[in-house]
Motif scaffolding. Structure first.
Motif, PDB file in Angstrom:
ATOM      1  N   TYR A   1      13.847 -22.391 -11.585  1.00  0.00           N
ATOM      2  CA  TYR A   1      15.015 -23.227 -12.389  1.00  0.00           C
ATOM      3  C   TYR A   1      14.572 -23.274 -13.881  1.00  0.00           C
ATOM      4  O   TYR A   1      13.265 -23.685 -14.072  1.00  0.00           O
ATOM      5  CB  TYR A   1      15.334 -24.579 -11.813  1.00  0.00           C
TER       6      TYR A   1
ATOM      7  N   ILE B   1      14.461 -30.222 -10.607  1.00  0.00           N
ATOM      8  CA  ILE B   1      15.963 -29.457 -10.365  1.00  0.00           C
ATOM      9  C   ILE B   1      16.808 -30.562 -10.162  1.00  0.00           C
ATOM     10  O   ILE B   1      16.811 -31.697  -9.664  1.00  0.00           O
ATOM     11  CB  ILE B   1      15.644 -28.776  -9.058  1.00  0.00           C
TER      12      ILE B   1
ATOM     13  N   LEU C   1      20.937 -28.185  -6.816  1.00  0.00           N
ATOM     14  CA  LEU C   1      20.259 -27.291  -6.266  1.00  0.00           C
ATOM     15  C   LEU C   1      19.234 -27.857  -5.160  1.00  0.00           C
ATOM     16  O   LEU C   1      18.793 -27.121  -4.364  1.00  0.00           O
ATOM     17  CB  LEU C   1      19.482 -26.927  -7.566  1.00  0.00           C
TER      18      LEU C   1
END
Length: 92
Positions: free
Chosen positions: A85, A31, A35
């Motif tokens: 994600y 990620i 995030l």
């Protein structure tokens, strides 16, 4: 209304808790850093709420339980973010 110092403090807590969340989360978390910070901010806010609900938010000395709640929630938030994600597409 949130003050500038409260927002900066939440951002710093988000960075620290996000990094700890990635450190303690099992496996690889693919990620982006923004995030990770967002997961840390979630950990800070939800961890503080849990500490308040359990009555350990304001104790004498260092608030160990509050910080443990924050790290645990940050780990869960990082795991959820990594699972939701979208993965990078492979080039042909």
């Amino acid at each position: 209304m949130w003050s500038v110092s409260a927002i900066v403090g939440l951002l710093i807590a988000g960075i620290i808790l996000g990094i700890l969340g990635r450190l303690f989360a099992p496996g690889r978390q693919d990620i982006p850093f923004w995030l990770t910070i967002l997961a840390g901010i979630v950990g800070a806010l939800v961890g503080n709420m849990l500490a308040g609900w359990t009555g350990v938010a304001n104790t004498a000395g260092f608030d160990w339980w509050r910080h443990i709640f924050q790290v645990v929630v940050a780990v869960i938030a990082v795991i959820l973010a990594a699972s939701l994600y979208p993965r990078a597409r492979t080039r042909a």
